[in-house]
Write a protein that holds these residues in place. Sequence first.
Motif, PDB file in Angstrom:
ATOM      1  N   ALA A   9       0.831  -1.212   0.000  1.00 53.37           N
ATOM      2  CA  ALA A   9       0.000   0.000   0.000  1.00 53.37           C
ATOM      3  C   ALA A   9       0.862   1.257   0.000  1.00 53.37           C
ATOM      4  N   VAL A  10       1.921   1.266   0.833  1.00 48.79           N
ATOM      5  CA  VAL A  10       2.794   2.439   0.900  1.00 48.79           C
ATOM      6  C   VAL A  10       3.505   2.654  -0.428  1.00 48.79           C
ATOM      7  N   ARG A  11       4.054   1.601  -0.989  1.00 52.47           N
ATOM      8  CA  ARG A  11       4.774   1.737  -2.270  1.00 52.47           C
ATOM      9  C   ARG A  11       3.834   2.138  -3.406  1.00 52.47           C
ATOM     10  N   GLU A  12       2.598   1.688  -3.340  1.00 52.80           N
ATOM     11  CA  GLU A  12       1.612   2.039  -4.367  1.00 52.80           C
ATOM     12  C   GLU A  12       1.250   3.526  -4.309  1.00 52.80           C
ATOM     13  N   LEU A  13       1.103   4.061  -3.109  1.00 53.85           N
ATOM     14  CA  LEU A  13       0.691   5.454  -2.940  1.00 53.85           C
ATOM     15  C   LEU A  13       1.853   6.437  -2.892  1.00 53.85           C
ATOM     16  N   PHE A  14       3.065   5.935  -2.702  1.00 54.57           N
ATOM     17  CA  PHE A  14       4.227   6.791  -2.525  1.00 54.57           C
ATOM     18  C   PHE A  14       4.437   7.799  -3.658  1.00 54.57           C
ATOM     19  N   PRO A  15       4.421   7.386  -4.939  1.00 54.62           N
ATOM     20  CA  PRO A  15       4.648   8.377  -6.008  1.00 54.62           C
ATOM     21  C   PRO A  15       3.624   9.513  -5.988  1.00 54.62           C
ATOM     22  N   GLU A  16       2.373   9.177  -5.750  1.00 55.70           N
ATOM     23  CA  GLU A  16       1.314  10.188  -5.714  1.00 55.70           C
ATOM     24  C   GLU A  16       1.508  11.136  -4.525  1.00 55.70           C
ATOM     25  N   ALA A  17       1.852  10.592  -3.369  1.00 58.26           N
ATOM     26  CA  ALA A  17       2.061  11.416  -2.185  1.00 58.26           C
ATOM     27  C   ALA A  17       3.269  12.337  -2.364  1.00 58.26           C
ATOM     28  N   LEU A  18       4.335  11.813  -2.930  1.00 55.77           N
ATOM     29  CA  LEU A  18       5.537  12.619  -3.155  1.00 55.77           C
ATOM     30  C   LEU A  18       5.240  13.756  -4.126  1.00 55.77           C
ATOM     31  N   LYS A  19       4.534  13.453  -5.191  1.00 54.46           N
ATOM     32  CA  LYS A  19       4.183  14.480  -6.179  1.00 54.46           C
ATOM     33  C   LYS A  19       3.305  15.558  -5.534  1.00 54.46           C
ATOM     34  N   SER A  20       2.358  15.144  -4.737  1.00 53.92           N
ATOM     35  CA  SER A  20       1.475  16.091  -4.049  1.00 53.92           C
ATOM     36  C   SER A  20       2.268  16.980  -3.102  1.00 53.92           C
ATOM     37  N   TYR A  21       3.188  16.398  -2.366  1.00 52.05           N
ATOM     38  CA  TYR A  21       4.002  17.155  -1.418  1.00 52.05           C
ATOM     39  C   TYR A  21       4.936  18.109  -2.149  1.00 52.05           C
ATOM     40  N   GLN A  22       5.497  17.669  -3.265  1.00 52.59           N
ATOM     41  CA  GLN A  22       6.410  18.509  -4.047  1.00 52.59           C
ATOM     42  C   GLN A  22       5.701  19.728  -4.627  1.00 52.59           C
ATOM     43  N   GLN A  23       4.408  19.648  -4.844  1.00 51.36           N
ATOM     44  CA  GLN A  23       3.656  20.792  -5.347  1.00 51.36           C
ATOM     45  C   GLN A  23       3.543  21.891  -4.296  1.00 51.36           C
ATOM     46  N   ARG A  24       3.655  21.504  -3.025  1.00 49.95           N
ATOM     47  CA  ARG A  24       3.543  22.473  -1.935  1.00 49.95           C
ATOM     48  C   ARG A  24       4.888  22.908  -1.377  1.00 49.95           C
ATOM     49  N   VAL A  25       5.883  22.046  -1.475  1.00 56.47           N
ATOM     50  CA  VAL A  25       7.197  22.318  -0.882  1.00 56.47           C
ATOM     51  C   VAL A  25       8.271  22.107  -1.932  1.00 56.47           C
ATOM     52  N   ASN A  26       9.132  23.082  -2.093  1.00 59.58           N
ATOM     53  CA  ASN A  26      10.220  22.977  -3.066  1.00 59.58           C
ATOM     54  C   ASN A  26      11.422  22.276  -2.457  1.00 59.58           C
ATOM     55  N   ASN A  27      12.293  21.824  -3.319  1.00 61.32           N
ATOM     56  CA  ASN A  27      13.603  21.290  -2.938  1.00 61.32           C
ATOM     57  C   ASN A  27      13.550  20.034  -2.076  1.00 61.32           C
TER      58      ASN A  27
END
Length: 93
Positions: A9-27
């Motif tokens: 479950a974590v590996r499945e959702l990880f790319p989506e969560a990372l992309k979502s977080y990167q939209q709010r936080v840079n670097n």
Amino acid sequence: MVVNCTEIAVRELFPEALKSYQQRVNNICTCQRCLDDIVALALNYLPPHYVGSERGSIITSVDYQRLGGRTEVFARICQAIKVVYENPRHHIE
């Protein structure tokens, strides 16, 4: 074969969560060490759920319910991203 459905479950959702977080936080560092730390930390926030067959791992969507739902898994991944972002185990240049 023993499989941890929480890890699936974590590996499945990880790319989506990372992309979502990167939209709010840079670097956000995406080196392999940081990515592995994020996954490990997220897994430590969630209870493991092991099954002893491939058939059992196929029902991961049902296991989301046991893990507190998709939203809970997603939130724990984001929490882990924040912790690793604020405390990387290497120097960021």
